[in-house]
Design a protein around this motif. Structure first.
Motif, mmCIF file in Angstrom:
data_model
loop_
_atom_site.group_PDB
_atom_site.id
_atom_site.type_symbol
_atom_site.label_atom_id
_atom_site.label_comp_id
_atom_site.label_asym_id
_atom_site.label_seq_id
_atom_site.Cartn_x
_atom_site.Cartn_y
_atom_site.Cartn_z
ATOM 1 N N GLY A 115 36.696 10.351 28.565
ATOM 2 C CA GLY A 115 37.401 9.431 28.113
ATOM 3 C C GLY A 115 38.918 9.450 28.706
ATOM 4 N N TYR A 116 39.511 8.224 28.447
ATOM 5 C CA TYR A 116 40.959 8.518 28.960
ATOM 6 C C TYR A 116 41.940 9.213 28.726
ATOM 7 C CZ TYR A 116 45.690 6.816 29.933
ATOM 8 O OH TYR A 116 47.195 6.680 29.969
ATOM 9 N N GLU A 117 41.783 9.727 27.317
ATOM 10 C CA GLU A 117 42.881 10.855 26.846
ATOM 11 C C GLU A 117 42.545 12.221 27.376
ATOM 12 O OE1 GLU A 117 40.756 9.070 24.683
ATOM 13 O OE2 GLU A 117 42.446 7.415 23.881
ATOM 14 N N HIS A 118 41.463 12.314 27.649
ATOM 15 C CA HIS A 118 40.958 13.787 28.180
ATOM 16 C C HIS A 118 41.354 13.759 29.849
ATOM 17 C CE1 HIS A 118 38.257 14.409 24.592
ATOM 18 N NE2 HIS A 118 39.440 15.192 24.512
ATOM 19 N N VAL A 146 48.242 18.032 23.659
ATOM 20 C CA VAL A 146 48.052 18.258 25.099
ATOM 21 C C VAL A 146 47.024 19.390 25.209
ATOM 22 C CG1 VAL A 146 49.183 19.086 27.373
ATOM 23 C CG2 VAL A 146 50.209 17.110 25.774
ATOM 24 N N LYS A 147 47.248 20.330 24.604
ATOM 25 C CA LYS A 147 46.490 21.661 24.469
ATOM 26 C C LYS A 147 45.125 21.540 24.090
ATOM 27 C CE LYS A 147 50.227 24.870 23.838
ATOM 28 N NZ LYS A 147 51.077 25.963 22.937
ATOM 29 N N SER A 148 45.021 20.668 23.250
ATOM 30 C CA SER A 148 43.573 20.443 22.486
ATOM 31 C C SER A 148 42.894 19.605 23.359
ATOM 32 C CB SER A 148 44.020 19.774 21.261
ATOM 33 O OG SER A 148 42.625 19.410 20.748
ATOM 34 N N ARG A 149 43.474 18.541 24.109
ATOM 35 C CA ARG A 149 42.772 17.560 24.868
ATOM 36 C C ARG A 149 42.511 18.270 26.210
ATOM 37 N NH1 ARG A 149 46.030 12.063 24.020
ATOM 38 N NH2 ARG A 149 45.535 11.579 21.956
ATOM 39 N N ALA A 156 34.188 19.211 28.406
ATOM 40 C CA ALA A 156 33.334 18.081 28.900
ATOM 41 C C ALA A 156 33.390 17.729 30.375
ATOM 42 C CB ALA A 156 33.909 16.860 28.349
ATOM 43 N N LEU A 157 34.262 18.209 31.115
ATOM 44 C CA LEU A 157 34.280 18.389 32.690
ATOM 45 C C LEU A 157 33.172 19.068 33.146
ATOM 46 C CD1 LEU A 157 35.436 16.879 35.127
ATOM 47 C CD2 LEU A 157 37.118 18.564 35.054
ATOM 48 N N LEU A 161 29.860 18.253 35.149
ATOM 49 C CA LEU A 161 29.573 18.944 36.506
ATOM 50 C C LEU A 161 28.221 19.684 36.503
ATOM 51 C CD1 LEU A 161 33.213 20.212 37.602
ATOM 52 C CD2 LEU A 161 31.922 18.406 38.597
ATOM 53 N N GLN A 162 27.922 20.217 35.365
ATOM 54 C CA GLN A 162 26.432 20.845 35.342
ATOM 55 C C GLN A 162 25.463 19.950 35.408
ATOM 56 O OE1 GLN A 162 26.998 23.237 31.846
ATOM 57 N NE2 GLN A 162 27.890 24.930 32.836
#
Length: 168
Positions: A115-118, A146-149, A156-157, A161-162
């Motif tokens: 998502g855009y935020e992350h 910021v830390k949470s995202r 999620a990334l 990738l997995q």
């Protein structure tokens, strides 16, 4: 090396190094190479204790002979015979960047699934090189957000990738 030996070597260097250096430059025409030969000459004198105790004239002639022999040895060495000098530097070899290109494409595709935020927090922090505070200021959100995202975005990334076959 004891202090007496150090003093003797310093005295030997002070008394003879400059004249030996001039002699070597006269023989070779190479001031930077002359420094190496003078250093090796003094080292050999230090390794030969009887030279350190001889009269100044004998020591001086021994140093000149050793320096001359070192110049001859350098001239005859295989390194000198096989070295070629050029006016231009050779091109530097470049690494194959194919793997890096594929990794970049893979990461871009994985980032596109977020998502855009992350995605924006990850891009500003990791690729933009910004700190948490700087990222928060640019995106106008609290530092905790910021830390949470970042945490959930990286998670999620990693999953994205997995799914693409990257394992780690």
């Amino acid at each position: 090396m004891s202090t007496d030996e150090a003093e003797a070597l310093r005295a030997l260097s002070d008394a003879h190094a400059e004249s030996v250096r001039r002699y070597v430059i006269h023989l070779t025409g190479n001031p930077s190479g002359a420094d190496d030969i003078v250093q090796e000459t003094l080292l050999r004198a230090w390794r030969t204790p009887k030279i350190m105790s001889q009269p100044t004239e004998s020591t001086r002639s021994w140093l000149f002979t050793v320096a001359r022999n070192l110049v001859i040895d350098e001239y005859r060495s295989a390194r000198r015979r096989h070295e070629l000098t050029t006016d231009e530097l050779p091109e530097r070899a470049q690494r194959d960047r194919t793997d890096a290109l594929f990794e970049t494409l893979l990461i871009e595709e994985a980032l596109a699934t977020l998502g855009y935020e992350h995605r924006s927090v990850i891009v500003h922090s990791y690729y933009g090189g910004r700190s948490i505070a700087e990222t928060a200021a640019v995106l106008e959100i609290p530092e905790g957000t910021v830390k949470s995202r970042l945490h959930y975005g990286l998670r999620a990334l990693r999953l994205a990738l997995q799914e693409k076959g990257v394992t780690r």
